[in-house]
Design a protein around this motif. Structure first.
Motif, PDB file in Angstrom:
ATOM      1  N   UNK A  50      -2.176  -9.544 -21.991  1.00  0.00           N
ATOM      2  CA  UNK A  50      -3.006  -8.398 -21.599  1.00  0.00           C
ATOM      3  C   UNK A  50      -2.246  -7.522 -20.614  1.00  0.00           C
ATOM      4  N   UNK A  51      -2.626  -6.264 -20.567  1.00  0.00           N
ATOM      5  CA  UNK A  51      -2.011  -5.318 -19.643  1.00  0.00           C
ATOM      6  C   UNK A  51      -2.750  -5.396 -18.316  1.00  0.00           C
ATOM      7  N   UNK A  52      -2.067  -5.830 -17.264  1.00  0.00           N
ATOM      8  CA  UNK A  52      -2.663  -5.900 -15.934  1.00  0.00           C
ATOM      9  C   UNK A  52      -2.564  -4.517 -15.304  1.00  0.00           C
ATOM     10  N   UNK A  53      -3.697  -3.859 -15.140  1.00  0.00           N
ATOM     11  CA  UNK A  53      -3.727  -2.485 -14.654  1.00  0.00           C
ATOM     12  C   UNK A  53      -3.584  -2.443 -13.134  1.00  0.00           C
ATOM     13  N   UNK A  54      -4.319  -3.299 -12.436  1.00  0.00           N
ATOM     14  CA  UNK A  54      -4.306  -3.301 -10.971  1.00  0.00           C
ATOM     15  C   UNK A  54      -4.817  -4.639 -10.468  1.00  0.00           C
ATOM     16  N   UNK A  55      -4.444  -4.943  -9.234  1.00  0.00           N
ATOM     17  CA  UNK A  55      -4.987  -6.114  -8.551  1.00  0.00           C
ATOM     18  C   UNK A  55      -5.754  -5.603  -7.339  1.00  0.00           C
ATOM     19  N   UNK A  56      -7.036  -5.898  -7.307  1.00  0.00           N
ATOM     20  CA  UNK A  56      -7.881  -5.505  -6.180  1.00  0.00           C
ATOM     21  C   UNK A  56      -7.834  -6.632  -5.154  1.00  0.00           C
ATOM     22  N   UNK A  57      -7.443  -6.302  -3.927  1.00  0.00           N
ATOM     23  CA  UNK A  57      -7.347  -7.295  -2.859  1.00  0.00           C
ATOM     24  C   UNK A  57      -8.442  -7.014  -1.838  1.00  0.00           C
ATOM     25  N   UNK A  58      -9.300  -8.003  -1.665  1.00  0.00           N
ATOM     26  CA  UNK A  58     -10.429  -7.896  -0.728  1.00  0.00           C
ATOM     27  C   UNK A  58      -9.948  -8.210   0.678  1.00  0.00           C
ATOM     28  N   UNK A  59     -10.030  -7.223   1.542  1.00  0.00           N
ATOM     29  CA  UNK A  59      -9.706  -7.437   2.950  1.00  0.00           C
ATOM     30  C   UNK A  59     -10.924  -8.024   3.648  1.00  0.00           C
ATOM     31  N   UNK A  60     -10.706  -8.886   4.611  1.00  0.00           N
ATOM     32  CA  UNK A  60     -11.802  -9.540   5.326  1.00  0.00           C
ATOM     33  C   UNK A  60     -12.710  -8.502   5.983  1.00  0.00           C
ATOM     34  N   UNK A  61     -12.111  -7.492   6.592  1.00  0.00           N
ATOM     35  CA  UNK A  61     -12.858  -6.497   7.362  1.00  0.00           C
ATOM     36  C   UNK A  61     -13.745  -5.598   6.496  1.00  0.00           C
ATOM     37  N   UNK A  62     -13.384  -5.403   5.249  1.00  0.00           N
ATOM     38  CA  UNK A  62     -14.109  -4.438   4.407  1.00  0.00           C
ATOM     39  C   UNK A  62     -14.877  -5.094   3.263  1.00  0.00           C
ATOM     40  N   UNK A  63     -14.956  -6.414   3.251  1.00  0.00           N
ATOM     41  CA  UNK A  63     -15.638  -7.146   2.189  1.00  0.00           C
ATOM     42  C   UNK A  63     -17.088  -6.685   2.071  1.00  0.00           C
ATOM     43  N   UNK A  64     -17.606  -6.448   0.893  1.00  0.00           N
ATOM     44  CA  UNK A  64     -17.114  -6.625  -0.467  1.00  0.00           C
ATOM     45  C   UNK A  64     -16.670  -5.314  -1.143  1.00  0.00           C
TER      46      UNK A  64
END
Length: 114
Positions: A50-64
């Motif tokens: 599959x084509x991986x378009x992006x990886x979303x990284x959840x920062x602790x401070x801005x979750x969710x």
């Protein structure tokens, strides 16, 4: 935080299914652990073709925030796939198993990379 994956020319990739990664940082996660989590997502995408378009990284401070951004883009896709290093990363929205089940019942394929 979203990191876009540089992709091979679309002509070479054909019509590969598009997937999005999701990583939730935890309190003591260091850069090495984050890199390992990213590698699990990338490897899972490659192994499934599959084509991986992006990886979303959840920062602790801005979750969710990153999780909501992820769902907004995934729901626009005809075929929906989220790749995460471990089901525990889905804990941002409640019990990880329940979140996985809810997402899958909405037509999103959840791939656990590790």
């Amino acid at each position: 935080m979203t990191s876009t994956i540089s992709s091979t020319d679309q002509h070479e990739r054909g019509n590969a299914m598009r997937a999005y990664g999701y990583i939730r940082k935890h309190f003591l996660m260091n850069e090495t652990e984050l890199a390992s989590a990213r590698k699990l997502v990338v490897d899972a995408a490659q192994s499934r073709g599959v084509q991986l378009v992006a990886i979303h990284v959840e920062e602790i401070e801005t979750s969710p925030e990153a999780f909501h951004d992820l769902l907004a883009v995934v729901m626009q896709e005809a075929q929906r796939m989220i790749i995460t290093p471990h089901v525990q990363h889905l804990e941002v929205a409640g019990d990880p198993s329940s979140v996985k089940q809810r997402l899958e019942s909405n037509g999103i394929t959840i791939v656990v990379g590790g």
